[in-house]
Design a protein around this motif. Structure first.
Motif, PDB file in Angstrom:
ATOM      1  N   LEU A 102       0.819  -1.209   0.000  1.00  0.00           N
ATOM      2  CA  LEU A 102       0.000   0.000   0.000  1.00  0.00           C
ATOM      3  C   LEU A 102       0.855   1.263   0.000  1.00  0.00           C
ATOM      4  O   LEU A 102       0.421   2.313  -0.479  1.00  0.00           O
ATOM      5  N   ALA A 103       2.079   1.173   0.521  1.00  0.00           N
ATOM      6  CA  ALA A 103       2.974   2.337   0.562  1.00  0.00           C
ATOM      7  C   ALA A 103       3.668   2.573  -0.774  1.00  0.00           C
ATOM      8  O   ALA A 103       4.243   3.640  -0.988  1.00  0.00           O
ATOM      9  N   LEU A 104       3.621   1.590  -1.671  1.00  0.00           N
ATOM     10  CA  LEU A 104       4.283   1.748  -2.970  1.00  0.00           C
ATOM     11  C   LEU A 104       3.622   2.868  -3.766  1.00  0.00           C
ATOM     12  O   LEU A 104       2.405   3.024  -3.756  1.00  0.00           O
ATOM     13  N   ARG A 105       4.444   3.628  -4.453  1.00  0.00           N
ATOM     14  CA  ARG A 105       3.938   4.672  -5.348  1.00  0.00           C
ATOM     15  C   ARG A 105       3.878   4.075  -6.752  1.00  0.00           C
ATOM     16  O   ARG A 105       4.737   4.326  -7.588  1.00  0.00           O
ATOM     17  N   ASP A 106       2.867   3.245  -6.991  1.00  0.00           N
ATOM     18  CA  ASP A 106       2.746   2.516  -8.254  1.00  0.00           C
ATOM     19  C   ASP A 106       1.378   2.811  -8.851  1.00  0.00           C
ATOM     20  O   ASP A 106       0.365   2.709  -8.171  1.00  0.00           O
ATOM     21  N   ARG A 107       1.344   3.169 -10.121  1.00  0.00           N
ATOM     22  CA  ARG A 107       0.066   3.529 -10.746  1.00  0.00           C
ATOM     23  C   ARG A 107      -0.850   2.320 -10.913  1.00  0.00           C
ATOM     24  O   ARG A 107      -2.043   2.472 -11.173  1.00  0.00           O
ATOM     25  N   ARG A 108      -0.313   1.117 -10.768  1.00  0.00           N
ATOM     26  CA  ARG A 108      -1.138  -0.091 -10.879  1.00  0.00           C
ATOM     27  C   ARG A 108      -1.925  -0.353  -9.600  1.00  0.00           C
ATOM     28  O   ARG A 108      -2.823  -1.195  -9.596  1.00  0.00           O
ATOM     29  N   ILE A 109      -1.599   0.362  -8.514  1.00  0.00           N
ATOM     30  CA  ILE A 109      -2.308   0.193  -7.251  1.00  0.00           C
ATOM     31  C   ILE A 109      -3.233   1.392  -7.063  1.00  0.00           C
ATOM     32  O   ILE A 109      -2.782   2.536  -7.012  1.00  0.00           O
TER      33      ILE A 109
END
Length: 144
Positions: free
Chosen positions: A63-70
């Motif tokens: 959840l902390a990832l800065r990923d556009r897929r999330i």
């Protein structure tokens, strides 16, 4: 590649049950002739991080990832349409999900800042002094 099992192995200890992964066949975009309009060969994968059986620390890292897929709701959305067959796209989508989750299982070592040694500082200062002396000798010659 993923076979027809009941779970997706991420690491030796962590597995994601396939029941937690929502896979839908959709029509692929782009070129492909007449067949592309009739066959739903692309795969749309949705995985709810918060509702999953992953360990809490992995959920937090995902959840902390800065990923556009999330998405902001904590749902991983992947679209696989690289291949012409549904089975290959399904395997590709599951493999990409596995790689994304496996990425957060590895703990990065914390960086400890280091200082240059006394010898390194002395060498640097000596080099600067020598270079300054060389430049001082480049001055204009007086006719005297």
């Amino acid at each position: 590649m993923v076979s027809a099992e009941t779970s997706l192995p991420v690491t030796a200890q962590v597995e994601i049950p396939l029941a937690e992964i929502d896979l839908q066949a959709i029509r692929a975009q782009g070129a492909g002739g007449q067949n592309v309009n009739k066959v739903s060969s692309a795969i749309h994968l949705r995985f709810d991080i918060r509702a999953s059986s992953l360990p809490d620390e992995y959920k937090e890292r995902l959840l902390a990832l800065r990923d556009r897929r999330i998405s902001s709701d904590g749902i991983i959305v992947l679209k696989a349409q690289r291949f012409r067959t549904r089975e290959k796209n399904r395997a590709d989508a599951l493999e990409r999900l596995r790689e994304l989750v496996a990425g957060v299982t590895v703990i990065q070592k914390t960086r400890r800042p280091t200082r240059p040694s006394k010898n390194a500082k002395r060498k640097r200062m000596d080099s600067k002094t020598r270079h300054g002396q060389l430049k001082a000798l480049r001055g204009r010659v007086d006719d005297g």
